[in-house]
Design an enzyme around this catalytic site. Sequence first.
Site: not given
Length: 389
Positions: A191, A322
């Site tokens: 991230k 996802h």
Amino acid sequence: MIPRQRRDPNMSAPDVVAPDRIETIRLSSCFLPLATPVSDAKVLTGRQKPMTEIAFLFAEITSAQGHRGLGLSYSKRAGGPGQFVHAREIAPALIGEDPNDIARLWDKLVWAGASVGRSGLSTQAIAAFDVALWDMKARRAGLPLSKLIGAQRDSVRCYNTSGGFLHTPLDQVLVNIDASREKGIGGIKIKVGQPDCAADLKRIDTIRKHLGDAFPLMVDANQQWDRPTAQRMCRAFEPYGLVWIEEPLDCYDFEGHAALADKFDTPIATGEMLTSVAEHADLIRWRGTDFVNPDAPRVGGITPFLKILSLADQAGLMIAPHFFMELHVHLAAVYPREPWVEHFEWLEPLFNERLEIRDGRMLVPSRPGLGLSLSDQARAWTRDSVEIA
């Protein structure tokens, strides 16, 4: 004149498949607690609070002939109770229907709740029914879901995301990376999107050196950059040989994503937050991504997900679904081009079965259907349930 063929009287009559019907539906609202509050860039920019649990909607469907199917949808942070209530309202529309008519039943359910829209929460509730019906159909055939649809492969490349969130200190991220590689996971996603861009660059520079140049590495900004920042960061990340940069812009900025995909060598990935086939069609029409990240529960289940795969394939794009690896490993296995599946161990306590990972790839289960059954822990985390018959 072609002579008329006569049936041999000694031949047995072809088997006739008796029609079936949906008899009962059990809906459950389950909340999975996370061991540590989870933060990505949306938390650091103040748009969301850390995530502490995930809400799941389970649908268990039983037919008159005794066939069963398990399906689910989910919501992070908000919306779980709403999915449960909407599902409870529309579930009676399925009672007495043939469970094999999956496409027709999807349409029936979406029109039953059309006044609140044909995307978003309303169709995410439908996903639980749709997945359960596909699971039942595959179980009835004695086939894994991927084989029922038409598999291209028996394993899929997988990458880990859960070890690289922004709440995790960098030294622990490196420990998590080593643990993922020891499990046989073939890629790492980290991230990014911190308010201080230099912190992102330092983080990725350290991780790239730790992994080496050849190991697949992805980054995910979770929609938190504006266009100028995304331009600068995509340029800065070019030397790191990333597999992709995910969600550099707002998910509906198809034009902005297309400009980045056209300008930079590093592929762009997006699509996880889109909630319909129509939205994915617009993204693909704009050429706004190199990797499409569809999420079957978010778009309404397997039925619309397969339509998105067809659109992506026609456009020559790659896919990397996802979240929810337990479902997406089956769906990714049917795609003609080599896909990626996202590894999250978070959902494992919900099921009695585990996925197998070997040499950078996730093996598609050989059990019929999804190959999943709910655990006692999932039952214990259930806060509300109803049976429709």
